[in-house]
Design an enzyme around this catalytic site. Sequence first.
Site, mmCIF file in Angstrom:
data_model
loop_
_atom_site.group_PDB
_atom_site.id
_atom_site.type_symbol
_atom_site.label_atom_id
_atom_site.label_comp_id
_atom_site.label_asym_id
_atom_site.label_seq_id
_atom_site.Cartn_x
_atom_site.Cartn_y
_atom_site.Cartn_z
ATOM 1 N N GLY A 80 -23.386 12.622 -48.121
ATOM 2 C CA GLY A 80 -22.942 11.205 -48.820
ATOM 3 C C GLY A 80 -24.045 10.462 -49.611
ATOM 4 N N VAL A 96 -40.026 12.040 -56.801
ATOM 5 C CA VAL A 96 -40.128 13.432 -56.681
ATOM 6 C C VAL A 96 -40.803 13.902 -58.041
ATOM 7 C CG1 VAL A 96 -39.344 15.744 -56.354
ATOM 8 C CG2 VAL A 96 -38.752 13.897 -54.703
ATOM 9 N N VAL A 97 -40.029 13.521 -59.285
ATOM 10 C CA VAL A 97 -40.193 13.936 -60.425
ATOM 11 C C VAL A 97 -41.550 13.561 -60.949
ATOM 12 C CG1 VAL A 97 -39.311 14.130 -62.903
ATOM 13 C CG2 VAL A 97 -37.786 14.451 -61.103
ATOM 14 N N ARG A 155 -20.673 17.793 -50.472
ATOM 15 C CA ARG A 155 -20.668 18.755 -49.268
ATOM 16 C C ARG A 155 -20.266 19.901 -49.663
ATOM 17 N NH1 ARG A 155 -18.822 13.479 -47.538
ATOM 18 N NH2 ARG A 155 -20.661 12.486 -46.333
ATOM 19 N N GLY A 171 -28.698 13.786 -45.211
ATOM 20 C CA GLY A 171 -28.820 13.401 -43.642
ATOM 21 C C GLY A 171 -28.953 14.794 -43.036
ATOM 22 N N ASP A 172 -28.668 14.645 -41.776
ATOM 23 C CA ASP A 172 -28.789 15.697 -40.691
ATOM 24 C C ASP A 172 -28.370 17.081 -41.144
ATOM 25 O OD1 ASP A 172 -26.571 14.757 -39.848
ATOM 26 O OD2 ASP A 172 -27.315 14.403 -37.704
ATOM 27 N N THR A 180 -29.585 8.326 -46.276
ATOM 28 C CA THR A 180 -28.151 8.143 -45.799
ATOM 29 C C THR A 180 -28.118 6.647 -45.229
ATOM 30 O OG1 THR A 180 -26.607 8.423 -43.911
ATOM 31 C CG2 THR A 180 -28.822 8.992 -43.511
ATOM 32 N N ILE A 181 -26.892 5.753 -45.624
ATOM 33 C CA ILE A 181 -26.636 4.502 -45.288
ATOM 34 C C ILE A 181 -26.617 4.286 -43.553
ATOM 35 C CG2 ILE A 181 -25.585 3.982 -47.441
ATOM 36 C CD1 ILE A 181 -22.984 3.922 -45.689
ATOM 37 N N ASP A 182 -26.418 5.462 -42.849
ATOM 38 C CA ASP A 182 -26.226 5.272 -41.631
ATOM 39 C C ASP A 182 -27.392 5.025 -40.536
ATOM 40 O OD1 ASP A 182 -23.422 5.811 -42.157
ATOM 41 O OD2 ASP A 182 -23.584 7.852 -41.555
ATOM 42 N N ASP A 204 -29.086 7.077 -39.098
ATOM 43 C CA ASP A 204 -28.836 7.884 -37.898
ATOM 44 C C ASP A 204 -29.715 9.189 -37.858
ATOM 45 O OD1 ASP A 204 -27.374 8.990 -39.950
ATOM 46 O OD2 ASP A 204 -25.743 9.769 -38.847
ATOM 47 N N ARG A 260 -8.714 -18.019 -38.310
ATOM 48 C CA ARG A 260 -8.153 -16.766 -38.237
ATOM 49 C C ARG A 260 -9.259 -16.080 -37.490
ATOM 50 N NH1 ARG A 260 -5.578 -15.528 -44.023
ATOM 51 N NH2 ARG A 260 -3.685 -16.168 -43.644
ATOM 52 N N ARG A 302 -19.473 6.710 -38.785
ATOM 53 C CA ARG A 302 -18.695 7.588 -37.974
ATOM 54 C C ARG A 302 -19.151 7.741 -36.514
ATOM 55 N NH1 ARG A 302 -15.902 11.130 -42.211
ATOM 56 N NH2 ARG A 302 -18.142 11.903 -42.554
ATOM 57 N N ARG A 323 -14.480 -22.498 -26.170
ATOM 58 C CA ARG A 323 -15.888 -23.367 -26.304
ATOM 59 C C ARG A 323 -15.767 -24.023 -27.583
ATOM 60 N NH1 ARG A 323 -18.235 -18.646 -24.515
ATOM 61 N NH2 ARG A 323 -18.746 -18.070 -26.816
ATOM 62 N N ARG A 367 -6.512 -10.751 -39.214
ATOM 63 C CA ARG A 367 -6.679 -10.044 -40.460
ATOM 64 C C ARG A 367 -7.354 -8.791 -40.427
ATOM 65 N NH1 ARG A 367 -2.449 -12.413 -41.125
ATOM 66 N NH2 ARG A 367 -1.937 -13.754 -43.038
ATOM 67 N N GLN A 379 -19.737 -0.162 -49.412
ATOM 68 C CA GLN A 379 -20.894 -0.010 -48.695
ATOM 69 C C GLN A 379 -21.990 0.908 -49.274
ATOM 70 O OE1 GLN A 379 -19.792 -0.563 -44.173
ATOM 71 N NE2 GLN A 379 -18.046 0.151 -45.326
HETATM 72 P P1 ADP Z 1 -25.502 14.678 -44.281
HETATM 73 O O1 ADP Z 1 -26.337 15.575 -44.773
HETATM 74 O O2 ADP Z 1 -25.203 13.499 -45.010
HETATM 75 O O3 ADP Z 1 -25.498 14.740 -42.733
HETATM 76 P P2 ADP Z 1 -23.279 16.797 -44.407
HETATM 77 O O4 ADP Z 1 -23.021 16.934 -42.838
HETATM 78 O O5 ADP Z 1 -22.093 16.568 -44.961
HETATM 79 O O6 ADP Z 1 -24.039 15.498 -44.864
HETATM 80 O O7 ADP Z 1 -24.053 17.956 -44.708
HETATM 81 C C1 ADP Z 1 -24.304 18.148 -46.178
HETATM 82 C C2 ADP Z 1 -24.329 19.711 -46.606
HETATM 83 O O8 ADP Z 1 -25.321 20.156 -45.927
HETATM 84 C C3 ADP Z 1 -22.994 20.346 -46.334
HETATM 85 O O9 ADP Z 1 -21.906 20.288 -47.240
HETATM 86 C C4 ADP Z 1 -23.435 21.551 -46.069
HETATM 87 O O10 ADP Z 1 -23.711 22.310 -47.551
HETATM 88 C C5 ADP Z 1 -24.893 21.448 -45.596
HETATM 89 N N1 ADP Z 1 -25.089 21.627 -44.116
HETATM 90 C C6 ADP Z 1 -24.271 20.698 -43.356
HETATM 91 N N2 ADP Z 1 -24.527 21.390 -42.055
HETATM 92 C C7 ADP Z 1 -24.952 22.635 -41.945
HETATM 93 C C8 ADP Z 1 -25.565 23.494 -41.313
HETATM 94 N N3 ADP Z 1 -25.278 23.398 -39.783
HETATM 95 N N4 ADP Z 1 -26.079 24.699 -41.925
HETATM 96 C C9 ADP Z 1 -26.452 24.724 -43.166
HETATM 97 N N5 ADP Z 1 -25.754 23.691 -44.091
HETATM 98 C C10 ADP Z 1 -25.435 22.712 -43.588
HETATM 99 O O1 F6P Z 2 -22.775 9.383 -43.889
HETATM 100 C C1 F6P Z 2 -22.586 8.419 -44.547
HETATM 101 C C2 F6P Z 2 -21.039 7.795 -44.651
HETATM 102 O O2 F6P Z 2 -20.908 6.987 -45.458
HETATM 103 C C3 F6P Z 2 -20.760 7.602 -43.276
HETATM 104 O O3 F6P Z 2 -21.108 6.311 -42.915
HETATM 105 C C4 F6P Z 2 -19.170 7.877 -43.533
HETATM 106 O O4 F6P Z 2 -18.496 8.219 -42.060
HETATM 107 C C5 F6P Z 2 -19.086 8.744 -44.266
HETATM 108 O O5 F6P Z 2 -20.152 8.822 -45.000
HETATM 109 C C6 F6P Z 2 -17.864 8.882 -45.192
HETATM 110 O O6 F6P Z 2 -17.901 10.021 -46.017
HETATM 111 P P1 F6P Z 2 -16.966 10.101 -47.249
HETATM 112 O O7 F6P Z 2 -16.019 9.141 -47.483
HETATM 113 O O8 F6P Z 2 -17.745 10.357 -48.422
HETATM 114 O O9 F6P Z 2 -16.373 11.365 -46.988
#
Ligand code: ADP
Ligand code: F6P
Length: 324
Positions: free
Chosen positions: A15, A27-28, A76, A106-107, A129-131, A133, A166, A175, A216, A248, A256
């Site tokens: 994301g 980086v560049v 992805r 992200g991870d 990543t915005i999360d 996490d 409201r 997530r 209250r 609502r 976000q």
């Molecule tokens: P984030 O990096 O934000 O956690 P994703 O989980 O969607 O987002 O991973 C981003 C991309 O990283 C995936 O589309 C895939 O190309 C690669 N990736 C994710 N998980 C793995 C994994 N277990 N092994 C190798 N590549 C991965």
């Molecule tokens: O990891 C970032 C994030 O915005 C999460 O907070 C959210 O669950 C997810 O990506 C949504 O991803 P998308 O709508 O791009 O599939």
Amino acid sequence: MNKKVKTIGVLTSGGDAPGMNAAIRAVVRTGTYHGLRVMGVKRGYNGLINGDLVEMDARSVSDILQRGGTILQTARCLEFKTAEGVKKAFDIAKVFGLDGLIVIGGDGSFRGAKDLCQIGLPTVAMPGTIDNDISCSEYTVGYDTCLNTVVSAVDKIRDTAASHDRCSVIEVMGRGAGYIAINAAIACGADVVLVPEYKWSFDDDVLRPILESKSRGKRHSIVIVAEGIGGVIDIAKEVEAKTGIESRATILGHVQRGGSPSVRDRVTASQMGAHAVELLIAGKSNRVVCMQGGQITDVEIEEGLAMKKQLPKEMLTLAKELAF
Ligand code: ADP
Ligand code: F6P
């Protein structure tokens, strides 16, 4: 300086997050400052698999520091999760003469970076990543901008909730992680916050606080729900049915993820991006750049992925107490 590193690549993956452009720029500019050739890889790991790379120089990252999204675009890439995909990506990296790669994401993206290291391409990752996490890092690029967007949206929703007496039930992103939710709840004075890390029940954690705050003297209420819990429309309906308070639901959604990065995100992205390049120049790879004790540092990718970060329960308690 490690003489072997002459050409490096950079990509954004998963994301998008505000500040990714600031990281690409860092980086560049750090790379070119040190005499490296820098290639931008388009759309995450897809760009490596498909040979979609562009030459970047210091001027190609002019005027992006303040822009949201990522000029390299992101994706992805399912194919990259297979051994064949990783091999294809590695072969293309060699065709373009990459001696190293920097992955911003992200991870999931870090797991991919580790795979590339294992097959022989020196790779360094940094958290975008915005999360917020990523366990090995106190901070991830994009989080602060996202929180500011959420806070300004919730403040606006509060205006109209107050005007109508409201209850507003608002879903924020996350997530599997409640960092956005809990910090937004504290910053916006929410009456209720639900996060995926901790169990909750409708009666004890939603209904009771709303009814008690009404008794209250509060005339409107704000409920913040992390995406991982979801169901805000049903929660709003149930609040209305059981309390008689008009309710609502709002799903804040992808607003976000956009917008001009905050100062914190610009500075952190710049520091982390530069640090990533310095690691490759020093001949280090298989590292994640992270923030620990407020300092920019790095850990081995596998070690970073194995770490645990717990959303502090005290923050939930604080949100509850301050909603009194
Ligand atoms: P984030 O990096 O934000 O956690 P994703 O989980 O969607 O987002 O991973 C981003 C991309 O990283 C995936 O589309 C895939 O190309 C690669 N990736 C994710 N998980 C793995 C994994 N277990 N092994 C190798 N590549 C991965
Ligand atoms: O990891 C970032 C994030 O915005 C999460 O907070 C959210 O669950 C997810 O990506 C949504 O991803 P998308 O709508 O791009 O599939």
